[in-house]
Design a protein around this motif. Structure first.
Motif, short mmCIF file in Angstrom:
data_model
loop_
_atom_site.label_atom_id
_atom_site.label_comp_id
_atom_site.label_asym_id
_atom_site.label_seq_id
_atom_site.Cartn_x
_atom_site.Cartn_y
_atom_site.Cartn_z
N ASN A 264 0.83 -1.19 0.00
CA ASN A 264 0.00 0.00 0.00
C ASN A 264 0.86 1.24 0.00
N LEU A 265 0.42 2.22 -0.73
CA LEU A 265 1.06 3.52 -0.73
C LEU A 265 0.37 4.38 0.30
N ILE A 266 1.08 5.36 0.77
CA ILE A 266 0.53 6.25 1.78
C ILE A 266 0.20 7.58 1.10
N PRO A 267 -1.08 7.90 0.91
CA PRO A 267 -1.42 9.23 0.40
C PRO A 267 -1.34 10.20 1.57
N VAL A 268 -0.18 10.80 1.74
CA VAL A 268 0.09 11.56 2.96
C VAL A 268 -0.87 12.71 3.16
N GLY A 269 -1.44 13.25 2.11
CA GLY A 269 -2.40 14.33 2.27
C GLY A 269 -3.57 13.92 3.14
N THR A 270 -3.91 12.65 3.12
CA THR A 270 -5.03 12.18 3.93
C THR A 270 -4.66 12.05 5.40
N LEU A 271 -3.39 12.14 5.72
CA LEU A 271 -2.95 12.01 7.11
C LEU A 271 -2.83 13.34 7.84
N MET A 272 -2.97 14.44 7.11
CA MET A 272 -2.82 15.75 7.72
C MET A 272 -3.97 16.03 8.68
N THR A 273 -3.63 16.50 9.84
CA THR A 273 -4.67 16.81 10.82
C THR A 273 -4.94 18.31 10.84
N GLU A 274 -6.05 18.69 11.43
CA GLU A 274 -6.39 20.11 11.53
C GLU A 274 -5.42 20.86 12.43
N ALA A 275 -4.71 20.15 13.28
CA ALA A 275 -3.79 20.79 14.21
C ALA A 275 -2.52 21.26 13.50
N THR A 276 -2.30 20.83 12.28
CA THR A 276 -1.09 21.17 11.54
C THR A 276 -1.46 22.01 10.33
N THR A 277 -0.71 23.09 10.11
CA THR A 277 -0.96 23.85 8.89
C THR A 277 -0.42 23.07 7.70
N LYS A 278 -0.90 23.40 6.54
CA LYS A 278 -0.45 22.73 5.32
C LYS A 278 1.06 22.90 5.14
N GLU A 279 1.57 24.09 5.40
CA GLU A 279 2.99 24.37 5.25
C GLU A 279 3.82 23.54 6.23
N GLU A 280 3.37 23.47 7.48
CA GLU A 280 4.09 22.67 8.48
C GLU A 280 4.08 21.20 8.08
N PHE A 281 2.94 20.74 7.61
CA PHE A 281 2.82 19.35 7.20
C PHE A 281 3.77 19.05 6.03
N GLU A 282 3.78 19.93 5.02
CA GLU A 282 4.66 19.74 3.87
C GLU A 282 6.13 19.78 4.28
N ASP A 283 6.46 20.65 5.25
CA ASP A 283 7.83 20.70 5.76
C ASP A 283 8.21 19.38 6.42
N ARG A 284 7.28 18.80 7.16
CA ARG A 284 7.55 17.52 7.83
C ARG A 284 7.75 16.41 6.80
N ILE A 285 6.93 16.40 5.76
CA ILE A 285 7.07 15.40 4.70
C ILE A 285 8.43 15.56 4.02
N THR A 286 8.78 16.80 3.69
CA THR A 286 10.07 17.07 3.05
C THR A 286 11.21 16.60 3.94
N TYR A 287 11.10 16.84 5.22
CA TYR A 287 12.12 16.40 6.17
C TYR A 287 12.22 14.87 6.19
N LEU A 288 11.08 14.20 6.27
CA LEU A 288 11.09 12.73 6.30
C LEU A 288 11.69 12.15 5.02
N VAL A 289 11.44 12.78 3.89
CA VAL A 289 12.06 12.33 2.64
C VAL A 289 13.57 12.58 2.69
N SER A 290 13.97 13.75 3.20
CA SER A 290 15.40 14.10 3.21
C SER A 290 16.23 13.19 4.10
N ILE A 291 15.61 12.63 5.14
CA ILE A 291 16.36 11.73 6.02
C ILE A 291 16.11 10.26 5.68
N GLY A 292 15.38 10.02 4.59
CA GLY A 292 15.19 8.66 4.12
C GLY A 292 14.11 7.86 4.82
N LYS A 293 13.23 8.53 5.53
CA LYS A 293 12.15 7.81 6.23
C LYS A 293 10.91 7.61 5.34
#
Length: 112
Positions: free
Chosen positions: A2-31
């Motif tokens: 299964n692939l993870i459509p990460v957009g569906t995991l975003m919560t209301e507690a996180t802004t879109k920019e913060e969420f995208e920054d977290r995704i970018t970080y997880l990609v950059s560290i290989g997670k």
């Protein structure tokens, strides 16, 4: 697989920019491994996909979307972006048919 459509995991507690920054970080560290668009997978799953394609390539020259779907136990909707990722990774190569790819590992071993 299964692939993870990460957009569906975003919560209301996180802004879109913060969420995208977290995704970018997880990609950059290989997670997370980006597949296509907002689809990601875990490195372990990406490695399993590579291993299955290597095994499949021992007996087959080509693979179709339907065969990839069955091999990975996923949907056709997921198989298409996975195939595009496999093309970018150099594991498969377009062979003139939209729904079929040459397995590069197989091609390399036949040429050697």
């Amino acid at each position: 697989m299964n692939l993870i459509p990460v957009g569906t995991l975003m919560t209301e507690a996180t802004t879109k920019e913060e969420f995208e920054d977290r995704i970018t970080y997880l990609v950059s560290i290989g997670k997370l491994i980006p597949i296509e668009g907002d689809l990601y997978t875990a490195p372990r799953v990406a490695e399993e996909i590579r291993e299955k394609l290597t095994e499949y390539g021992r007996e087959h020259e080509k693979i179709s979307f339907a065969e990839l779907r069955d091999l990975l136990g996923t949907t056709r909707k997921s198989a298409k972006p996975i195939m595009a990722w496999l093309d970018r990774e150099g594991i498969t190569m377009w062979c003139g048919k939209e729904t079929e790819r040459v397995l590069r590992a197989r091609q390399d071993s036949v040429e050697a």
